[in-house]
Design a protein around this motif. Structure first.
Motif, PDB file in Angstrom:
ATOM      1  N   VAL A   1       7.283 -10.592  12.103  1.00  0.00           N
ATOM      2  CA  VAL A   1       7.993  -9.501  11.436  1.00  0.00           C
ATOM      3  C   VAL A   1       7.016  -8.432  10.947  1.00  0.00           C
ATOM      4  O   VAL A   1       7.279  -7.228  11.076  1.00  0.00           O
ATOM      5  N   GLU A   2       5.882  -8.837  10.381  1.00  0.00           N
ATOM      6  CA  GLU A   2       4.889  -7.845   9.932  1.00  0.00           C
ATOM      7  C   GLU A   2       4.267  -7.121  11.125  1.00  0.00           C
ATOM      8  O   GLU A   2       3.953  -5.932  11.041  1.00  0.00           O
ATOM      9  N   GLY A   3       4.077  -7.854  12.212  1.00  0.00           N
ATOM     10  CA  GLY A   3       3.559  -7.202  13.410  1.00  0.00           C
ATOM     11  C   GLY A   3       4.505  -6.127  13.905  1.00  0.00           C
ATOM     12  O   GLY A   3       4.078  -5.040  14.313  1.00  0.00           O
ATOM     13  N   LEU A   4       5.810  -6.418  13.845  1.00  0.00           N
ATOM     14  CA  LEU A   4       6.818  -5.433  14.222  1.00  0.00           C
ATOM     15  C   LEU A   4       6.727  -4.196  13.333  1.00  0.00           C
ATOM     16  O   LEU A   4       6.746  -3.057  13.822  1.00  0.00           O
ATOM     17  N   CYS A   5       6.608  -4.406  12.010  1.00  0.00           N
ATOM     18  CA  CYS A   5       6.533  -3.275  11.078  1.00  0.00           C
ATOM     19  C   CYS A   5       5.287  -2.435  11.332  1.00  0.00           C
ATOM     20  O   CYS A   5       5.343  -1.199  11.301  1.00  0.00           O
ATOM     21  N   ALA A   6       4.161  -3.098  11.575  1.00  0.00           N
ATOM     22  CA  ALA A   6       2.928  -2.354  11.837  1.00  0.00           C
ATOM     23  C   ALA A   6       3.049  -1.536  13.118  1.00  0.00           C
ATOM     24  O   ALA A   6       2.609  -0.384  13.185  1.00  0.00           O
ATOM     25  N   ALA A   7       3.670  -2.133  14.142  1.00  0.00           N
ATOM     26  CA  ALA A   7       3.847  -1.411  15.404  1.00  0.00           C
ATOM     27  C   ALA A   7       4.775  -0.213  15.227  1.00  0.00           C
ATOM     28  O   ALA A   7       4.501   0.881  15.742  1.00  0.00           O
ATOM     29  N   LYS A   8       5.865  -0.396  14.485  1.00  0.00           N
ATOM     30  CA  LYS A   8       6.794   0.704  14.224  1.00  0.00           C
ATOM     31  C   LYS A   8       6.104   1.826  13.449  1.00  0.00           C
ATOM     32  O   LYS A   8       6.306   3.013  13.728  1.00  0.00           O
ATOM     33  N   THR A   9       5.291   1.437  12.467  1.00  0.00           N
ATOM     34  CA  THR A   9       4.574   2.431  11.669  1.00  0.00           C
ATOM     35  C   THR A   9       3.589   3.209  12.533  1.00  0.00           C
ATOM     36  O   THR A   9       3.496   4.439  12.444  1.00  0.00           O
ATOM     37  N   ALA A  10       2.852   2.493  13.373  1.00  0.00           N
ATOM     38  CA  ALA A  10       1.871   3.148  14.243  1.00  0.00           C
ATOM     39  C   ALA A  10       2.544   4.143  15.185  1.00  0.00           C
ATOM     40  O   ALA A  10       1.963   5.178  15.530  1.00  0.00           O
TER      41      ALA A  10
ATOM     42  N   ARG B   1      -4.613  -6.095  -5.652  1.00  0.00           N
ATOM     43  CA  ARG B   1      -3.560  -5.102  -5.914  1.00  0.00           C
ATOM     44  C   ARG B   1      -3.444  -4.121  -4.749  1.00  0.00           C
ATOM     45  O   ARG B   1      -2.336  -3.795  -4.291  1.00  0.00           O
ATOM     46  N   LEU B   2      -4.579  -3.656  -4.239  1.00  0.00           N
ATOM     47  CA  LEU B   2      -4.576  -2.696  -3.139  1.00  0.00           C
ATOM     48  C   LEU B   2      -4.036  -3.320  -1.853  1.00  0.00           C
ATOM     49  O   LEU B   2      -3.318  -2.670  -1.082  1.00  0.00           O
ATOM     50  N   HIS B   3      -4.378  -4.572  -1.638  1.00  0.00           N
ATOM     51  CA  HIS B   3      -3.926  -5.252  -0.427  1.00  0.00           C
ATOM     52  C   HIS B   3      -2.409  -5.433  -0.451  1.00  0.00           C
ATOM     53  O   HIS B   3      -1.724  -5.245   0.554  1.00  0.00           O
ATOM     54  N   LEU B   4      -1.846  -5.722  -1.628  1.00  0.00           N
ATOM     55  CA  LEU B   4      -0.390  -5.783  -1.741  1.00  0.00           C
ATOM     56  C   LEU B   4       0.231  -4.400  -1.532  1.00  0.00           C
ATOM     57  O   LEU B   4       1.302  -4.272  -0.916  1.00  0.00           O
ATOM     58  N   SER B   5      -0.446  -3.381  -2.034  1.00  0.00           N
ATOM     59  CA  SER B   5       0.033  -2.012  -1.854  1.00  0.00           C
ATOM     60  C   SER B   5       0.072  -1.643  -0.372  1.00  0.00           C
ATOM     61  O   SER B   5       1.017  -0.992   0.104  1.00  0.00           O
ATOM     62  N   LEU B   6      -0.942  -2.061   0.373  1.00  0.00           N
ATOM     63  CA  LEU B   6      -0.970  -1.796   1.818  1.00  0.00           C
ATOM     64  C   LEU B   6       0.206  -2.473   2.518  1.00  0.00           C
ATOM     65  O   LEU B   6       0.898  -1.856   3.332  1.00  0.00           O
ATOM     66  N   ASP B   7       0.434  -3.745   2.197  1.00  0.00           N
ATOM     67  CA  ASP B   7       1.550  -4.471   2.812  1.00  0.00           C
ATOM     68  C   ASP B   7       2.877  -3.761   2.548  1.00  0.00           C
ATOM     69  O   ASP B   7       3.699  -3.575   3.459  1.00  0.00           O
ATOM     70  N   ASN B   8       3.075  -3.358   1.304  1.00  0.00           N
ATOM     71  CA  ASN B   8       4.323  -2.682   0.936  1.00  0.00           C
ATOM     72  C   ASN B   8       4.461  -1.342   1.657  1.00  0.00           C
ATOM     73  O   ASN B   8       5.551  -0.969   2.111  1.00  0.00           O
TER      74      ASN B   8
ATOM     75  N   ILE C   1       3.151  -0.305   4.539  1.00  0.00           N
ATOM     76  CA  ILE C   1       3.432  -0.426   5.967  1.00  0.00           C
ATOM     77  C   ILE C   1       4.896  -0.810   6.183  1.00  0.00           C
ATOM     78  O   ILE C   1       5.552  -0.306   7.101  1.00  0.00           O
ATOM     79  N   ARG C   2       5.419  -1.662   5.310  1.00  0.00           N
ATOM     80  CA  ARG C   2       6.844  -1.994   5.401  1.00  0.00           C
ATOM     81  C   ARG C   2       7.700  -0.743   5.226  1.00  0.00           C
ATOM     82  O   ARG C   2       8.639  -0.514   5.982  1.00  0.00           O
ATOM     83  N   GLU C   3       7.358   0.067   4.227  1.00  0.00           N
ATOM     84  CA  GLU C   3       8.137   1.285   3.965  1.00  0.00           C
ATOM     85  C   GLU C   3       8.067   2.262   5.140  1.00  0.00           C
ATOM     86  O   GLU C   3       9.069   2.845   5.549  1.00  0.00           O
TER      87      GLU C   3
END
Length: 230
Positions: A96-105, A137-144, A146-148
């Motif tokens: 699922v995260e791979g999908l989000c990263a691909a969509k974002t890219a 904190r920054l790593h959680l911010s990155l995850d959030n 990319i999802r957005e």
């Protein structure tokens, strides 16, 4: 601000509920509340200057996220999530995260790409300075973020729940200096692929990172199980 009948406006009440939920969630993730620890509404109400009703709403929300267990006639406690369960969650997150990263890219704007590059620099700087709390904190911010930016509502909703359940173990890993040095390079690779607008590379970078997290969790778990009791 109040409504015509003297109570708080629904928007204001919702904001208070969200604040309390966010604070309790963050405390659980950071390990301030231990697995299986009882969460007493009166104590939480006093600690966060919130009503019992607000605290109850927050605990129900966190139970829905899998972070809290509601016990019949006994209140609530922090849900214990084993390493094996955390690994299963991470395995699901890979896709699922791979999908989000691909969509974002595939759709990221120049401004958002620049913001991710600034976040990349701050993450590297925090690890270099040994500020692992800030790095987490920054790593959680990155995850959030990319999802957005993926604009995939279903994937984002699934990840929000899965991430909350496994992130406690990841937070524990991030507090280890050697692991953080590996992790920050993996996150930098994800950002680089997204900013380069390469969906396939972004998906691969996410997969590589989460497989690395799984391996690190297994190693830590094995080491802890072999450690002599004190």
């Amino acid at each position: 601000m109040s409504s015509a009948i003297g109570g708080p406006l629904p928007e204001a009440a919702a904001a208070v509920d969200k604040r309390v939920t966010d604070v309790i969630r963050a405390a659980i993730i950071r390990g301030e509340y231990a697995p299986n620890q009882r969460l007493i509404e009166a104590d939480l109400s006093a600690a966060f200057s919130a009503s019992r009703a607000t605290v109850r709403t927050a605990l129900l929300e966190l139970a829905g996220e899998g972070l809290v267990e509601r016990l019949p006639n006994r209140g609530s406690r922090v849900r214990a999530i084993s390493v094996d369960e955390a690994i299963e969650i991470l395995e699901v997150r890979i896709g699922v995260e791979g999908l989000c990263a691909a969509k974002t890219a595939a759709s990221i704007s120049d401004d958002d790409a620049a913001a991710l590059e600034r976040l990349r620099a701050r993450m590297i700087e925090s690890v270099a300075e040994g500020d692992l709390v800030e790095y987490s904190r920054l790593h959680l911010s990155l995850d959030n973020r990319i999802r957005e930016l993926s604009h995939h509502a279903t994937a984002a909703d699934v990840l929000a729940r899965l991430h909350a359940q496994s992130v406690r173990h990841q937070f524990k890993l991030s507090s280890r200096p050697q692991r953080a040095k590996v992790s920050v390079l993996e996150h930098a690779a994800i950002i680089d692929a997204v900013v380069a607008r390469n969906p396939d590379a972004a998906e691969r970078a996410v997969r590589s990172h989460l497989l690395s997290v799984i391996e690190a969790l297994r190693e830590v778990s094995a080491a802890e199980s072999e450690a002599p009791a004190t």
